[in-house]
Scaffold this motif. Structure first.
Motif, PDB file in Angstrom:
ATOM      1  N   ILE A 176      50.063  37.856  37.282  1.00 36.84           N
ATOM      2  CA  ILE A 176      50.452  36.867  36.212  1.00 36.84           C
ATOM      3  C   ILE A 176      49.591  35.895  35.831  1.00 36.84           C
ATOM      4  O   ILE A 176      49.128  35.720  34.384  1.00 36.84           O
ATOM      5  N   ILE A 177      48.752  35.238  36.854  1.00 41.61           N
ATOM      6  CA  ILE A 177      47.748  34.369  36.561  1.00 41.61           C
ATOM      7  C   ILE A 177      46.673  34.772  35.918  1.00 41.61           C
ATOM      8  O   ILE A 177      45.965  34.215  34.730  1.00 41.61           O
ATOM      9  N   GLU A 178      46.207  35.949  36.091  1.00 40.67           N
ATOM     10  CA  GLU A 178      44.991  36.740  35.527  1.00 40.67           C
ATOM     11  C   GLU A 178      45.414  37.051  34.034  1.00 40.67           C
ATOM     12  O   GLU A 178      44.649  36.710  32.993  1.00 40.67           O
ATOM     13  N   ALA A 218      44.963  30.954  44.776  1.00 40.34           N
ATOM     14  CA  ALA A 218      43.697  30.704  43.992  1.00 40.34           C
ATOM     15  C   ALA A 218      42.699  31.799  44.636  1.00 40.34           C
ATOM     16  O   ALA A 218      41.985  32.478  43.864  1.00 40.34           O
ATOM     17  N   ASP A 219      42.985  32.148  45.985  1.00 42.26           N
ATOM     18  CA  ASP A 219      41.948  32.664  46.600  1.00 42.26           C
ATOM     19  C   ASP A 219      41.938  34.148  46.293  1.00 42.26           C
ATOM     20  O   ASP A 219      41.043  35.108  45.857  1.00 42.26           O
ATOM     21  N   PHE A 236      36.893  30.225  39.198  1.00 41.11           N
ATOM     22  CA  PHE A 236      37.837  28.995  39.422  1.00 41.11           C
ATOM     23  C   PHE A 236      37.908  28.510  38.005  1.00 41.11           C
ATOM     24  O   PHE A 236      39.075  28.299  37.562  1.00 41.11           O
ATOM     25  N   ASP A 237      37.047  27.991  37.617  1.00 42.93           N
ATOM     26  CA  ASP A 237      37.098  27.331  36.215  1.00 42.93           C
ATOM     27  C   ASP A 237      37.900  28.236  34.926  1.00 42.93           C
ATOM     28  O   ASP A 237      37.983  27.513  33.921  1.00 42.93           O
ATOM     29  N   ASN A 238      37.960  29.593  35.265  1.00 42.00           N
ATOM     30  CA  ASN A 238      38.516  30.144  34.185  1.00 42.00           C
ATOM     31  C   ASN A 238      40.261  30.109  34.246  1.00 42.00           C
ATOM     32  O   ASN A 238      41.052  30.206  33.241  1.00 42.00           O
TER      33      ASN A 238
END
Lengths: 537, 542
Positions: free
Chosen positions: A203-205, A246-247, A256-258
């Motif tokens: 989902i995050i991706e 996050a990992d 991470f900044d993405n």
């Protein structure tokens, strides 16, 4: 000076002096400029963000007033939503019923008696369309409290948006999608930790690439706190979970900044006024620290801790419910002084059941009075510099960091699910708290002191016919839709799962074809299995 | 780093306008977006609670050793009615009592006076003689519970009733704790329940200072009140300045009479309003303590109890709305929190239905629960002056002090407090502030939730307390009994002794007590004193 004060205290009744907070963080009698001597210059909108994540905070925009609501079927909740928006609410927040949260359709035998009970029942895109009927999804921001089935519900939402001709790029809102706290406290998990974490990362991706205005996760301390942990633990456990997510995303080679700027958080605001304010300030500082040290974040956006707050349901009492308005007011004020981005204020009757319409309005009015009548939003971080607050902020930062470091040493969130360490800590505190309430050390007005005889309050009841109606709608849907199409879409999910691909696009296609929640969940259950809690303790 | 913040703040506010053109508090002080260390002189950082100038609180330990007194103002109908309410409040955990009197009592008329018609027992309890006072406090342990009485024009007489009642119950006067409002200057300024002209009024007040210091040492013979000035429409800083100026007037008059500042100074108490603007109210009370300490020191005070301002607070009745009354629970809760963060010594929280009429028992209970939740659940009482050091609060405190001194000078240039009462200065200033506020409300610049924004259609229908119509009958028949039962000779003697004393310079309190003990009524005493002092008429300069 302080020593003389202490003598006065000793002279008077020492036993009476007890810090009321449950983390037992000791408070001194008096704080002076020495207590903030450590402080370096801090400014809002500048890391470490202790004084606020944005440079202008509420001077340009108030927090979002977002009342959690949902009951019965989609139509009923739609009416409540429309009334809330008409009353001046600025964001929506959807509560789903248990079957929806656990991936069962309203007509599944497991759903019996639970349909529409603690939230709205959503079994397919059809229901989602109805839920947002006459509400413009390009303008509203919607928060959805959904975890194990987050991907399916978000897919329904995107599809409902497309029906309104709103592209997914325009959608703004948040999906809770925080599965670890389900294992630790809330309980609506379906799959084991590993595949759950995969779905979360999917989902995050997907959102990082397609829904820039959407928060694909709201990492939640709220339920952990409600279950009984302390303020410092709430921060530590929440960040421990955040690190696990996050990992998992980083492992896919995404920087991470993405995605860091899309991570959002959700905290409780409990009864200890200053501790809660300090907690929010410490949280920002700690997250900024974590993102810079652990993730080497480069952009300030991904160092910013943005969070939603809900007043603590566990502090409400079923006795003398008017008192709850008072409690909610203090908690709401603490959240605002803590610099929250959005806020849900509980209704006075939530200790009894779902809120009545009147009580829900008063809860919203509480935020409006704070916003428009009290001037507390006129200057940024108004309590910044207070000797007591600054000292408590630092103390909480250090305490939470210590607990977090220990947890990470022990293997982080996945390990904690297996070992039960977090659950154990929570239940230990919950037990101590109950003991202190029983003994009267912890006072609760109207419960163990200032008790009154009173008639029972009127309670909101969900219409029993909701369940029947939901079932009927499903029967019709299954007849009407293109079932070959549905089957193909479901098979596609199965293939994606086996190929370990990001499932989101496949789930979205199935949603659009009117595959139901239960049908999609069944495929996932088949692939991933179900998690059984380890009943060690 | 400040530059970096300022640059991004400016960049954002160029794109997105700030919510208001100008952020101001009630006092017209403009609020900056951010306060930092640079906004404070070093002097703020050395202040400590319980130490001169007491900005951070009158006591070192503050609520750690003793919570504020929860004192709900109550009174309606007959002495029996109010006695019952008092007992209910004590049972519910209230720690002090506060008496509201009806208008005739405040103005010195007996309940059976034709002027009293229609007002008996309406906005407070009707007290016409010692007999009523005996009933009012029947069964209430006066050694344990502190009593506050909101009465001004007739304060000396009512206090005499109270002291006579205590004597009759064989309670030593030295054991009595409480406060009588007795602040006549603010009556001329705002509240208007005066009887005599300023000079004899102040004489009576000083008589009470003197008598109290000697015989009722635990009593506060005055509560110098900003509350009503604020309710009349003043700003926070006007409330602050006018009230402290009144206080200084009493002090200077007492010094002129030859009283010693450290004798009466420790018994002076204050009463402030707790209005909506959260931090402004907190800063107001902190500023009040600092100014008072400096001014008392200037006048030679050495006793820390003289230097440290102690205050009662009441949440602002004028902020309550008849619309959506539940919202008032919220307002009162916020104002009550401000009072405790400001370090007040006692607190009255308004009931949600006070905008409509006298509060019902249920809503009074919620108002009291508000204080109990604050005290026992929120932890705000755990640390003295928890906001101390906050850049904003400290800056605002300094600012309020400066602004108050500016107003002090204005009053001084006009010739002082009494002159300003006479020339209509207060009336004019308060009227102006009140008008400006109303203008902003009408224009929607000042938002009142449920009134000019977020209004809903509703039937305003909540259970209201109706005062028993029997009260007038009860009062008339009791007054008849009192007049019949007393010793006429003794009454006449007491009144003539009082008159003689009033014509001279003696302290009148012993004469008032003796009249009270002989069941001379309020109205009779009033008439006798008016014969000597005359009545105050408001000048109509404008």
């Amino acid at each position: 000076m302080a020593s003389k004060s202490m003598r006065i205290i000793r002279k008077k009744n020492v036993e009476k002096i007890q810090k009321s907070d449950f983390s037992k963080r000791s408070a001194k009698l008096v704080y002076t400029s020495k207590d903030r001597a450590f402080l370096s210059e801090e400014y809002p909108g500048v890391p470490p963000f202790t004084r606020g994540v944005y440079p202008s905070m509420y001077r340009t925009r108030l927090w979002t007033m977002r009342q959690y609501a949902g009951f019965g079927n989609a139509k009923e909740t739609n009416l409540r939503f429309r009334s809330l928006v008409a009353s001046g609410q600025t964001g929506l927040s959807v509560a789903f019923d248990l079957p929806t949260q656990l991936g069962f359709d309203a007509d599944h035998p497991m759903s019996r008696g639970e349909v529409g009970r603690v939230g709205v029942s959503i079994s397919s895109l059809k229901d989602m369309e109805e839920l947002f009927s006459q509400l413009d999804l390009s303008k509203l921001s919607t928060s959805m409290t959904i975890n194990a089935t987050a991907m399916i519900l978000l897919a329904f939402y995107i599809a409902a948006g497309q029906k309104q001709k709103v592209s997914q790029k325009q959608l703004s809102g948040t999906v809770q999608n925080d599965i670890f706290k389900e294992y630790f406290a809330r309980g609506t998990y379906i799959f084991p930790p590993e595949p759950s974490l995969k779905l979360t990362a999917d989902i995050i991706e997907y959102c990082a690439a397609n829904l820039p205005r959407f928060n694909p996760i709201s990492i939640s301390g709220y339920h952990l706190r409600e279950a009984g942990c302390t303020a410092a633990e709430e921060l530590a456990f929440t960040f421990c979970n955040a690190i696990a997510y996050a990992d998992a995303v980083l492992e896919r080679g995404i920087s991470f900044d993405n995605f860091g700027s899309q991570l959002s958080f959700f905290f409780s605001c409990d009864r200890d006024f200053f501790e809660e304010i300090a907690k929010f300030r410490a949280a920002r500082k700690l997250w900024s620290h974590i993102t810079q040290t652990r993730y080497k974040a480069k952009t300030e956006e991904s160092m910013r801790l943005r969070f939603h707050v809900q007043t603590a349901g566990s502090t409400l009492t079923s006795q003398q419910t008017e008192n709850n308005i008072v409690r909610v007011t203090y908690q709401a004020l603490a959240a605002i002084l803590g610099g929250t981005q959005s806020l849900h204020t509980n209704s006075k009757d939530e200790a009894l059941g779902l809120p009545t319409q009147d009580a829900a309005v008063t809860a919203l009015r509480t935020q409006q009075i704070l916003a428009y009548e009290t001037g507390v939003a006129d200057t940024i971080d108004p309590i910044g510099g207070s000797y007591y607050i600054e000292s408590q902020t630092q103390q909480l930062f250090l305490d939470a960091k210590k607990i977090l470091d220990d947890l990470l040493q022990e293997g982080g969130s996945i390990e904690a699910v297996t070992s039960g360490s977090i659950v154990q800590k929570i239940s230990q505190h919950a037990y101590e708290m109950q003991k202190d309430i029983d003994s009267g050390v912890k006072k609760i007005v109207g419960v163990n002191c200032f008790v009154a005889d009173e008639p029972a309050s009127s309670v909101f009841r969900v219409d029993k016919r909701s369940e029947e109606l939901a079932k009927k709608n499903l029967r019709e849907l299954r007849k009407k839709r293109n079932n070959t199409h549905v089957q193909k879409a479901l098979n596609n999910i199965d293939e994606f799962a086996k190929a370990k691909k990001n499932l989101f696009p496949a789930v979205l296609e199935a949603a659009k074809a009117y595959a139901t929640l239960g049908e999609i969940s069944a495929i996932l259950r088949k692939n991933y299995g179900e998690f059984r809690a380890n009943m060690k303790f | 780093m400040k530059k970096k913040w300022k640059a991004s703040f400016d960049a954002i506010t160029k794109k997105t306008l700030q919510r208001k053109e100008k952020f101001c508090n009630s006092s017209g002080i403009e609020i900056a977006p951010l306060y930092t260390k640079e906004d404070l002189p070093k002097t703020n950082d050395v202040e400590i609670p319980g130490k001169f100038p007491f900005t951070r609180g009158p006591y070192e330990t503050m609520y750690r050793t003793k919570l504020w007194t929860m004192r709900q103002f109550a009174g309606f109908g007959s002495a029996e009615d109010t006695n019952k309410r008092f007992k209910y409040l004590l049972k519910e955990g209230q720690t002090g009592l506060s008496t509201a009197f009806d208008l005739p009592t405040l103005l010195g008329y007996d309940s059976d006076d034709p002027k009293s018609l229609g007002e008996v027992g309406k906005t407070g309890v009707a007290i016409s003689s010692l007999k009523d006072m005996e009933i009012l406090f029947d069964g209430i342990p006066l050694k344990e519970v502190s009593i506050s009485m909101t009465v001004n024009g007739s304060a000396a007489i009512i206090w005499a009733f109270f002291l006579a009642m205590a004597k009759k119950r064989k309670i030593p006067l030295s054991a009595l704790r409480g406060t009588i409002q007795n602040d006549i200057l603010k009556e001329y300024i705002a509240q208007k329940t005066y009887i005599f002209p300023p000079e004899p009024s102040i004489r009576l007040i000083l008589d009470m200072f003197e008598y109290g210091t000697k015989y009722v040492p635990q009593w506060h013979p005055i509560s110098i009140s900003g509350y009503h000035i604020r309710e009349a429409g003043s700003t926070a800083v006007q409330e602050l300045a006018y009230t402290l100026m009144d206080g200084l007037e009493y002090v200077d008059q007492a010094l002129k009479r030859g009283l010693k500042i450290d004798d009466f100074g420790p018994r002076l108490s204050f009463f402030f309003n707790m209005h909506n603007n959260f931090f402004e109210e907190i800063a107001k009370v902190r500023a009040a303590r600092r100014i008072w300490a400096m001014e008392m020191k200037k006048r030679g005070a050495k006793n820390p109890k003289t230097l440290a301002l102690r205050t009662h607070a009441q949440t602002a009745g004028c902020t309550l709305t008849a619309q959506q009354v539940e919202n008032n629970v919220v307002r009162v809760a916020i104002q009550a929190l401000a009072a405790t963060l400001a370090g007040c010594q006692s607190l009255h929280t308004n009931s949600k239905d006070e905008a409509l009429a006298l509060p019902t028992e249920n809503s009074v209970t919620t108002a009291l629960r508000t204080q109990q939740i604050l005290a026992y659940e929120t932890g705000v009482a755990d640390v003295a002056d928890p906001l101390g050091g906050s850049y904003y609060v400290e800056w605002l405190t300094n600012k309020m002090v400066d602004e108050a001194y500016r107003i002090f000078n204005e009053i001084k240039t006009q010739g002082g407090v009494l002159k300003c009462i006479e020339n209509g200065y207060y009336h004019h200033q308060i009227g102006k502030s009140s008008f400006e506020f109303q203008k902003d409300v009408d224009a929607g610049k000042e938002i009142i939730v449920g009134v000019n924004k977020f209004a809903i259609k509703e039937d305003i229908q909540i259970p209201l307390l109706k005062v028993d119509q029997k009260v007038l009958k009860i009062q008339i028949s009791r007054l008849n009994q009192v007049r019949k039962g007393r010793n006429k000779k003794k009454v006449e003697h007491a009144l003539s002794a009082l008159k003689n004393a009033a014509l001279g310079k003696e302290n009148l309190i012993p004469f008032l007590i003796s009249a009270a003990e002989n069941y001379v009524t309020l109205g009779e005493i009033r008439s006798t004193l008016v014969e000597v002092f005359g009545e105050h008429k408001e000048s109509t300069v404008f």
